[in-house]
Design a protein around this motif. Sequence first.
Motif, short mmCIF file in Angstrom:
data_model
loop_
_atom_site.label_atom_id
_atom_site.label_comp_id
_atom_site.label_asym_id
_atom_site.label_seq_id
_atom_site.Cartn_x
_atom_site.Cartn_y
_atom_site.Cartn_z
N SER A 1 -59.33 34.04 21.69
CA SER A 1 -59.85 32.64 22.50
C SER A 1 -59.90 32.97 23.92
O SER A 1 -59.12 33.94 24.34
CB SER A 1 -58.42 31.66 22.03
OG SER A 1 -58.39 30.57 22.96
N ASP A 2 -60.41 31.94 24.50
CA ASP A 2 -60.63 32.10 25.93
C ASP A 2 -59.47 31.24 26.68
O ASP A 2 -59.17 31.51 27.82
CB ASP A 2 -61.87 31.60 26.65
CG ASP A 2 -63.10 32.53 26.27
OD1 ASP A 2 -62.77 33.87 25.94
OD2 ASP A 2 -63.94 32.15 26.10
N ASP A 3 -58.62 30.64 25.78
CA ASP A 3 -57.58 29.67 26.45
C ASP A 3 -56.18 30.55 26.49
O ASP A 3 -55.46 30.64 25.60
CB ASP A 3 -57.69 28.47 25.53
CG ASP A 3 -56.43 27.67 25.99
OD1 ASP A 3 -56.03 27.48 27.06
OD2 ASP A 3 -55.67 26.78 24.97
N VAL A 4 -56.00 31.35 27.42
CA VAL A 4 -55.16 32.47 27.59
C VAL A 4 -54.25 32.14 28.69
O VAL A 4 -53.22 32.85 28.81
CB VAL A 4 -55.82 33.56 27.76
CG1 VAL A 4 -56.52 34.12 26.66
CG2 VAL A 4 -56.51 33.82 29.06
N GLU A 5 -54.44 31.11 29.22
CA GLU A 5 -53.50 30.74 30.55
C GLU A 5 -51.92 30.68 30.21
O GLU A 5 -51.12 31.48 30.82
CB GLU A 5 -53.88 29.47 31.22
CG GLU A 5 -55.24 29.73 32.02
CD GLU A 5 -55.27 31.07 32.85
OE1 GLU A 5 -54.37 31.34 33.64
OE2 GLU A 5 -56.36 31.68 32.61
N GLU A 6 -51.53 29.88 29.06
CA GLU A 6 -50.22 29.76 28.82
C GLU A 6 -49.59 31.13 28.40
O GLU A 6 -48.43 31.74 28.89
CB GLU A 6 -49.89 28.84 27.69
CG GLU A 6 -48.62 28.50 27.16
CD GLU A 6 -48.60 27.62 26.26
OE1 GLU A 6 -47.42 27.30 25.48
OE2 GLU A 6 -49.34 26.66 25.87
N ALA A 7 -50.27 32.12 27.52
CA ALA A 7 -49.70 33.27 27.00
C ALA A 7 -49.67 34.35 28.27
O ALA A 7 -48.96 35.03 28.05
CB ALA A 7 -50.69 33.92 26.11
N ILE A 8 -50.75 34.07 29.07
CA ILE A 8 -50.69 35.00 30.52
C ILE A 8 -49.18 34.43 31.34
O ILE A 8 -48.56 35.60 31.92
CB ILE A 8 -51.87 35.07 31.13
CG1 ILE A 8 -53.07 35.91 30.46
CG2 ILE A 8 -51.68 35.62 32.74
CD1 ILE A 8 -54.51 35.56 31.22
N GLU A 9 -49.17 33.50 31.46
CA GLU A 9 -47.89 33.08 32.30
C GLU A 9 -46.55 33.38 31.49
O GLU A 9 -45.85 33.92 32.32
CB GLU A 9 -48.04 31.49 32.21
CG GLU A 9 -49.07 30.97 33.14
CD GLU A 9 -49.02 29.26 33.44
OE1 GLU A 9 -47.93 28.72 32.94
OE2 GLU A 9 -50.02 28.82 33.85
N GLY A 10 -46.72 33.27 30.18
CA GLY A 10 -45.39 33.77 29.80
C GLY A 10 -45.31 35.36 29.82
O GLY A 10 -44.13 35.90 29.82
N ALA A 11 -46.47 36.08 29.50
CA ALA A 11 -46.25 37.84 29.63
C ALA A 11 -45.97 37.94 30.93
O ALA A 11 -45.28 38.92 31.40
CB ALA A 11 -47.74 38.18 29.58
N ASP A 12 -46.31 37.26 32.09
CA ASP A 12 -46.05 37.52 33.50
C ASP A 12 -44.63 37.01 33.61
O ASP A 12 -44.09 38.27 34.36
CB ASP A 12 -47.09 36.76 34.42
CG ASP A 12 -46.79 37.18 35.67
OD1 ASP A 12 -46.92 38.39 36.23
OD2 ASP A 12 -46.57 36.25 36.84
N SER A 13 -44.09 36.17 33.31
CA SER A 13 -42.69 35.91 33.46
C SER A 13 -41.73 37.06 32.80
O SER A 13 -41.04 37.67 33.31
CB SER A 13 -42.27 34.64 32.89
OG SER A 13 -40.96 34.16 33.22
#
Length: 171
Positions: free
Chosen positions: A127-139
């Motif tokens: 999916s292109d809706d990745v912001e939440e997953a990226i925020e989680g990975a970054d944290s």
Amino acid sequence: MSEIDTFKLGRDTAIPAAAMFPAAERLVGVGFRCWLQGFQTSDIGCWEVAWHEFSKAVGPRAAKPLMTELACWVRAVQDTAERRIEVFPAQCARFCRDECLAISMVAACQHSTCPAFKACAIALLGSDDVEEAIEGADSFARCLRDAGQLLSPGTAFMGAGLVVPSPRSLC
């Protein structure tokens, strides 16, 4: 023939975790695998395996915030994925494609390589809706760094080119 000799990026092989990854990468892969399996099966034993690995690597005190961040990241991946994320069984000594993408995603976050972490996230989630997953990975990546678990910068680019089998085909 050794495990490294059998390593190929084709459809009929998986990546030997112990031979190919440093400790921090293995920790992320095992944590992702176990936490996702725990969510998928509701088996607390999966999460206990992750806890054991993390507490062995960084000590129980440092493992607590790591488990919190790991859980948030994996939940975000599971909740936003447009496809079923696949992982090998907990005891498997290899990582499948989705596990490698997850490892690469965290490495890319640790090293602030935006095109790589977004590409890994899109490939992992479908999916292109990745912001939440990226925020989680970054944290999670920051918490790993705070615990002295640094992933290699090269690992950030590994996931995008992987073609390995689903967990059902080999372990």
